[in-house]
Design an enzyme around this catalytic site. Structure first.
Site, PDB file in Angstrom:
ATOM      1  N   SER A 112       0.833  -1.203   0.000  1.00 33.81           N
ATOM      2  CA  SER A 112       0.000   0.000   0.000  1.00 33.81           C
ATOM      3  C   SER A 112       0.864   1.248   0.000  1.00 33.81           C
ATOM      4  CB  SER A 112      -0.910   0.028   1.225  1.00 33.81           C
ATOM      5  OG  SER A 112      -1.684   1.219   1.235  1.00 33.81           O
ATOM      6  N   LYS A 141      -4.508  -6.737   3.375  1.00 29.26           N
ATOM      7  CA  LYS A 141      -4.476  -5.618   2.420  1.00 29.26           C
ATOM      8  C   LYS A 141      -5.871  -5.320   1.885  1.00 29.26           C
ATOM      9  CE  LYS A 141      -2.724  -2.601  -0.516  1.00 29.26           C
ATOM     10  NZ  LYS A 141      -3.711  -2.415  -1.581  1.00 29.26           N
ATOM     11  N   HIS A 180      -7.621  -3.418   4.553  1.00 26.03           N
ATOM     12  CA  HIS A 180      -7.030  -2.072   4.511  1.00 26.03           C
ATOM     13  C   HIS A 180      -7.726  -1.226   3.447  1.00 26.03           C
ATOM     14  CE1 HIS A 180      -4.367   0.706   2.338  1.00 26.03           C
ATOM     15  NE2 HIS A 180      -3.747   0.953   3.480  1.00 26.03           N
ATOM     16  N   ASN A 181      -7.899  -1.801   2.252  1.00 24.26           N
ATOM     17  CA  ASN A 181      -8.538  -1.053   1.170  1.00 24.26           C
ATOM     18  C   ASN A 181     -10.000  -0.768   1.478  1.00 24.26           C
ATOM     19  OD1 ASN A 181      -6.049  -1.449  -0.041  1.00 24.26           O
ATOM     20  ND2 ASN A 181      -6.913  -1.913  -2.037  1.00 24.26           N
ATOM     21  N   GLU A 211     -10.072   2.098   3.662  1.00 22.27           N
ATOM     22  CA  GLU A 211      -9.767   3.253   2.802  1.00 22.27           C
ATOM     23  C   GLU A 211     -11.026   3.760   2.098  1.00 22.27           C
ATOM     24  OE1 GLU A 211      -7.570   3.535  -1.454  1.00 22.27           O
ATOM     25  OE2 GLU A 211      -6.371   2.622   0.152  1.00 22.27           O
TER      26      GLU A 211
END
Length: 488
Positions: free
Chosen positions: A141, A195, A198-199, A202
């Site tokens: 990232s 990940k 995480h996105n 986001e």
């Protein structure tokens, strides 16, 4: 190694510590990052011209080894060979993995640095393990800038592979307080799973910032330049984060030809590449209510439904309420609501990580995620230090919202949060992420939920049974008979 690779080895010195195949912007920047940190990097791309372009433009940044074929590429690598794949997720990744596996030897390491679906990574790790190869799914990232100057890296896969690979990845990652924003996440697909979440966070974070901007613009009629200053001020406090920082930059940009704020010239249709949808689908499978992330994904979908929106513009609004008259107070209310809603988004994301860890027996440590997300990545934020402290103090925290610091912060913000949601509703301004985050908070703290009625309905039409608060056991009411209750 197969015969063609052995032939290539006779003319290629195996001196590169890491190889990168797939030299679009992200791959090129990662390769340059390795070279800048003193690592010799073997380069490979399906189109050799892209390899030559990188060397011509950036060859002075470090030690690169130019290769043309996969066999030559593999032969250029020191053992155990470490190859980072930076190609489009999906079939293209499978094709490169297959080609590499045919040219590599047991003990070599293949790293997928793309945004692959974690279930694909689980499948690939098993297939490579059966061939004696180590496969690492590494979430990366930070975008193009992070790839070059220090991303957050989330590698999964076999623990033994990290002994060889970890020092290289840690050297190029972002560092905060001397700590690398990279750690071994866990087995097989755990790196790409983390990940993905995480996105998803986001997505929620960006939607919440967008709703805050919309309220400042439409509820308070502030000019774009003033809104940019508001976000700049917010970034100096507890909302300090990369996304708030770049929001001020975007809102400060004017069109060079007309002088109009650039944001007013950008079509209001947000794109997405799929990781947000993956997060929501996974959350549904795991039974985790990531409502803020879900609303953010749906909001992007609605923004892109341009024909529907154009056809619906004349729909009635009903009677709208008055705009706030105390600008400074409402700006502060929005700030508080944004902070509280962001905490909910992170809390839901960490809940999903915990559920995924349990489902796949990954033994993930939430404090480690908070540590590596403090730098390099898109969701880096000041309060990640607080999140790490919360999980260090209590690794089994039922919800981030129950950590003393965040509980106090939300209790201080909740009145503002309610005023913002109420005001937005009265003005007809959509705030799906603010509202769903507040509803989640209220649902979490409720002593009783209407699920009791839902379970009664399920028992009525489908004999799905129910439990009681006053007795042990599982029960069913004979609805179509005498409505007596029986114990299942």
């Amino acid at each position: 190694m197969n015969q063609s690779a052995s032939d290539a080895a006779t003319s290629t010195t195996a001196r590169a510590q890491i190889g990168v195949t797939g030299l679009a912007v992200m791959g090129s920047n990662i390769a340059r990052n390795f070279a800048r940190h003193g690592h010799t990097v073997a380069l490979h791309n399906r189109t050799v011209a892209r390899t030559d372009a990188l060397i011509d433009k950036h060859g002075g940044e470090g030690d690169f080894v130019r290769t043309e074929t996969i066999e030559e590429f593999v032969a250029a690598l020191q053992k155990p060979r470490r190859v980072l794949i930076m190609v489009k997720a999906g079939d293209a990744t499978d094709a490169v993995i297959s080609e590499l596996a045919d040219a590599m030897e047991p003990g070599d390491i293949i790293i997928d640095g793309g945004n692959s679906l974690y279930t694909d990574t689980i499948r690939r790790e098993k297939a490579m393990s059966d061939r004696g190869l180590n496969f690492v799914g590494a979430g990366i990232s930070g975008g193009e800038e992070g790839a070059l100057n220090g991303p957050a890296i989330m590698p999964g896969g076999p623990a033994e592979s990290y002994a060889s690979l970890g020092p290289l990845l840690e050297s190029i990652s972002a560092h905060v307080d001397g700590e690398p924003c990279c750690t071994h996440i866990g087995p097989d697909g755990s790196g790409h799973f983390v990940k993905m979440v995480h996105n998803g966070i986001e997505y929620a974070d960006m939607q919440l910032i967008g709703e805050a901007y919309d309220l400042l613009r439409r509820a308070l009629d502030l000019p774009v330049a003033r809104i940019a200053e508001v976000f700049r001020e917010w970034n100096s406090g507890d909302l300090e984060s990369y996304l708030v920082e770049i929001t001020a930059e975007v809102l400060s940009q004017n069109d060079s030809e007309t002088g109009t704020p650039l944001v007013d010239l950008i079509v209001d249709a947000a794109g997405q590449k799929g990781t947000g949808r993956w997060t929501v689908k996974s959350a549904l499978d795991l039974g985790v209510p990531t409502t803020g992330i879900g609303e953010a994904v749906f909001a992007r979908a609605l923004s892109s439904a341009l024909d529907q929106r154009a056809a619906a513009r004349e729909l009635a609004s009903g009677t709208l309420g008055p705009a706030p008259t105390d600008v400074d107070t409402f700006v502060e209310d929005i700030r508080s609501a944004l902070y509280a809603s962001k905490v909910v988004a992170y809390a839901q994301g960490f809940d999903q990580i915990a559920a995924g860890s349990k489902e796949y027996d990954w033994n993930l440590h939430p404090g480690a995620m908070a540590t590596i997300w403090r730098g390099g990545c898109i969701i880096r934020a000041k309060f990640l230090n607080r999140i790490r402290e919360a999980y260090d103090e209590n690794p089994d925290l039922p919800s981030l919202l129950l950590a003393p610091y965040f509980r106090t912060a939300i209790e201080n913000a909740v009145d503002s949060w309610r005023r913002v949601v109420v005001t937005a509703t009265q003005l007809g301004i959509p705030v799906p992420a603010f509202a769903s985050s507040l509803s989640y908070y209220d649902g979490l703290r409720a002593h009783r939920l209407p699920a009791a009625l839902i379970q009664g309905q399920r028992d009525f039409f489908g004999a799905h049974t129910y439990r009681r608060v006053d007795k042990e056991g599982v029960f069913h009411t004979l609805w179509s008979e005498d409505r007596s209750e029986v114990q299942s």
